[in-house]
Scaffold this active site. Sequence first.
Site, PDB file in Angstrom:
ATOM      1  N   ASP A   6       0.834  -1.195   0.000  1.00 57.52           N
ATOM      2  CA  ASP A   6       0.000   0.000   0.000  1.00 57.52           C
ATOM      3  C   ASP A   6       0.874   1.251   0.000  1.00 57.52           C
ATOM      4  OD1 ASP A   6      -2.581   1.490   0.466  1.00 57.52           O
ATOM      5  OD2 ASP A   6      -1.572   1.956   2.362  1.00 57.52           O
ATOM      6  N   GLU A  29      -1.874  -5.357  -3.764  1.00 55.29           N
ATOM      7  CA  GLU A  29      -0.931  -4.579  -2.957  1.00 55.29           C
ATOM      8  C   GLU A  29       0.177  -5.474  -2.398  1.00 55.29           C
ATOM      9  OE1 GLU A  29      -3.451  -0.828  -1.205  1.00 55.29           O
ATOM     10  OE2 GLU A  29      -3.636  -2.741  -0.137  1.00 55.29           O
TER      11      GLU A  29
END
Length: 164
Positions: free
Chosen positions: A50, A120
């Site tokens: 992320d 991610e």
Amino acid sequence: MTGPSRRNADLETKLGHEFARPALLAEALTHASTSAARGLSYERLEFLGDRVLGLAMADVLIRSLPAEAEGDLARRHAVLVSREALVGVARDLDLARYINVQPSAAPDRVPESILADACEAVLGALYLDAGFEAAARLVERLWGPKLDIELPPPRDAKTELQEW
């Protein structure tokens, strides 16, 4: 090579990166619900991915749109790192085919939240395996086409209301 390692090799081809530490990619593709997780799942790599995505996308936007104002860059960034964008990239990669999830779900039944999280996690794994530059190149390649689609910069409802 057969089974999961063959599938992961296919994914490496799509990513344009052969992992020096294939266990990182395997971890990035392992949901906590699987017996194969044994305490390891993609959650920590998702956390890292992320942040990698956020920084790489900010860099892409600054370089691609040198005259754009900060507020417009921020709105565009929010859209490009959103769950919807992650799911789109995951689908482009056919990532559902590679994710280990229990109960064994057909690729077309993997929830969008898992697709976004695993996307991610793959970025986090790539960062740990090859560094930021490799991860940033992948972000630019996979998200680059979405830059044009999002022009002009998206506007959130609150800003629209305030300006009205």
